[in-house]
Scaffold this motif. Structure first.
Motif, short mmCIF file in Angstrom:
data_model
loop_
_atom_site.label_atom_id
_atom_site.label_comp_id
_atom_site.label_asym_id
_atom_site.label_seq_id
_atom_site.Cartn_x
_atom_site.Cartn_y
_atom_site.Cartn_z
N ASP A 57 -8.27 -9.11 -11.34
CA ASP A 57 -9.34 -9.61 -9.82
C ASP A 57 -8.41 -9.74 -8.82
OD1 ASP A 57 -12.42 -9.29 -11.34
OD2 ASP A 57 -10.94 -11.09 -12.31
N ILE A 58 -7.27 -10.47 -8.98
CA ILE A 58 -6.30 -10.50 -7.60
C ILE A 58 -5.81 -9.49 -6.49
CG2 ILE A 58 -4.03 -11.81 -7.15
CD1 ILE A 58 -5.99 -13.81 -9.05
N ASP A 59 -5.21 -8.89 -8.00
CA ASP A 59 -4.55 -7.57 -7.88
C ASP A 59 -5.94 -6.11 -6.78
OD1 ASP A 59 -2.63 -8.60 -8.67
OD2 ASP A 59 -2.68 -7.11 -11.33
N TYR A 60 -7.09 -6.52 -7.85
CA TYR A 60 -7.77 -5.36 -7.12
C TYR A 60 -8.04 -5.97 -5.58
CZ TYR A 60 -12.63 -2.85 -7.07
OH TYR A 60 -13.49 -2.32 -6.61
N LEU A 61 -8.76 -7.01 -5.12
CA LEU A 61 -9.09 -7.71 -4.20
C LEU A 61 -7.68 -7.53 -3.45
CD1 LEU A 61 -11.24 -9.00 -1.91
CD2 LEU A 61 -9.44 -10.76 -2.32
N ILE A 62 -6.93 -7.40 -3.18
CA ILE A 62 -5.09 -7.28 -2.65
C ILE A 62 -5.58 -5.30 -2.51
CG2 ILE A 62 -3.28 -7.04 -2.39
CD1 ILE A 62 -2.95 -9.27 -4.77
N ASN A 63 -5.92 -4.93 -3.11
CA ASN A 63 -5.42 -3.62 -3.47
C ASN A 63 -7.00 -2.68 -1.75
OD1 ASN A 63 -5.19 -1.13 -3.56
ND2 ASN A 63 -7.50 -1.07 -5.06
N VAL A 64 -8.27 -3.92 -2.50
CA VAL A 64 -9.81 -3.46 -1.70
C VAL A 64 -8.63 -4.19 0.26
CG1 VAL A 64 -11.36 -3.74 -1.06
CG2 VAL A 64 -10.51 -3.44 -3.57
N ILE A 65 -8.26 -4.95 -0.12
CA ILE A 65 -7.55 -4.89 1.71
C ILE A 65 -6.75 -4.15 2.08
CG2 ILE A 65 -6.57 -7.46 2.89
CD1 ILE A 65 -8.49 -9.23 0.83
N ALA A 66 -6.23 -4.62 1.16
CA ALA A 66 -5.22 -2.94 1.62
C ALA A 66 -5.42 -1.44 1.90
CB ALA A 66 -4.01 -3.04 0.91
N GLY A 67 -6.43 -1.47 1.74
CA GLY A 67 -6.93 -0.11 2.08
C GLY A 67 -7.67 0.87 1.21
N GLY A 68 -7.75 0.26 -0.29
CA GLY A 68 -8.06 1.14 -1.56
C GLY A 68 -8.80 1.15 -1.62
N ASP A 69 -8.86 2.05 -3.07
CA ASP A 69 -10.47 2.24 -3.18
C ASP A 69 -11.57 0.86 -3.73
OD1 ASP A 69 -10.10 4.74 -3.30
OD2 ASP A 69 -9.44 5.58 -5.49
N ASN A 70 -12.58 0.57 -3.95
CA ASN A 70 -13.33 0.04 -4.32
C ASN A 70 -14.58 0.33 -4.87
OD1 ASN A 70 -14.56 -2.73 -3.92
ND2 ASN A 70 -14.89 -2.87 -1.99
N PRO A 71 -14.32 0.79 -6.47
CA PRO A 71 -15.71 1.42 -6.88
C PRO A 71 -16.20 0.24 -7.31
CG PRO A 71 -13.68 1.30 -7.85
CD PRO A 71 -13.19 0.98 -7.14
N THR A 72 -16.06 -1.27 -7.35
CA THR A 72 -17.69 -1.63 -7.46
C THR A 72 -18.33 -2.56 -6.06
OG1 THR A 72 -15.79 -3.80 -7.38
CG2 THR A 72 -16.37 -2.36 -9.34
N LEU A 73 -17.66 -1.39 -5.40
CA LEU A 73 -18.03 -2.13 -4.04
C LEU A 73 -18.26 -3.99 -4.05
CD1 LEU A 73 -21.42 -0.06 -3.95
CD2 LEU A 73 -19.44 0.13 -3.01
N ALA A 74 -16.86 -4.10 -4.55
CA ALA A 74 -16.89 -6.20 -4.05
C ALA A 74 -16.60 -5.71 -2.27
CB ALA A 74 -15.28 -6.35 -4.64
#
Length: 111
Positions: free
Chosen positions: A66-83
């Motif tokens: 989840d931490i890796d996922y959030l870092i990726n989303v904040i950096a502009g990566g994909d967000n398929p869970t719409l977190a």
């Protein structure tokens, strides 16, 4: 246009049970599978609108993924869970959100 994980429904018949939605656009309609539906009391804490769900990647665990996922989303990566990348609800998606999520995953209080 709904892109949130939570929807507020103004009117519905019945008090609970299973709910099925029909999603439509210009190409047609498709029904969802049936899912449990619960009507909450207005004083239920979840009705306050702000929740703390550290499982931002929706895999059933609150962990390093989840931490890796959030870092990726904040950096502009994909967000398929719409977190919501603003995990700490301060109006900015930044390192503070990652720090807050790390704290929660480690057993700390929700922001």
């Amino acid at each position: 246009g709904a892109q949130e994980r939570v929807m507020r429904i103004r009117s519905i018949w019945g008090l609970g049970g299973n709910l099925r939605c029909i999603i439509s656009n210009g190409c047609g309609s498709v029904p969802t599978t049936s899912a449990p539906f619960t009507v909450l009391a207005p004083d239920d804490p979840i009705c306050a609108g702000v929740t703390c769900d550290a499982d931002v990647n929706s895999d059933g665990n609150a962990d390093q993924g989840d931490i890796d996922y959030l870092i990726n989303v904040i950096a502009g990566g994909d967000n398929p869970t719409l977190a919501d990348p603003d995990f700490n609800h301060d109006g900015n998606a930044d390192q503070g959100d990652v720090d807050s999520l790390i704290n929660v995953v480690a057993g700390g209080e929700c922001p």
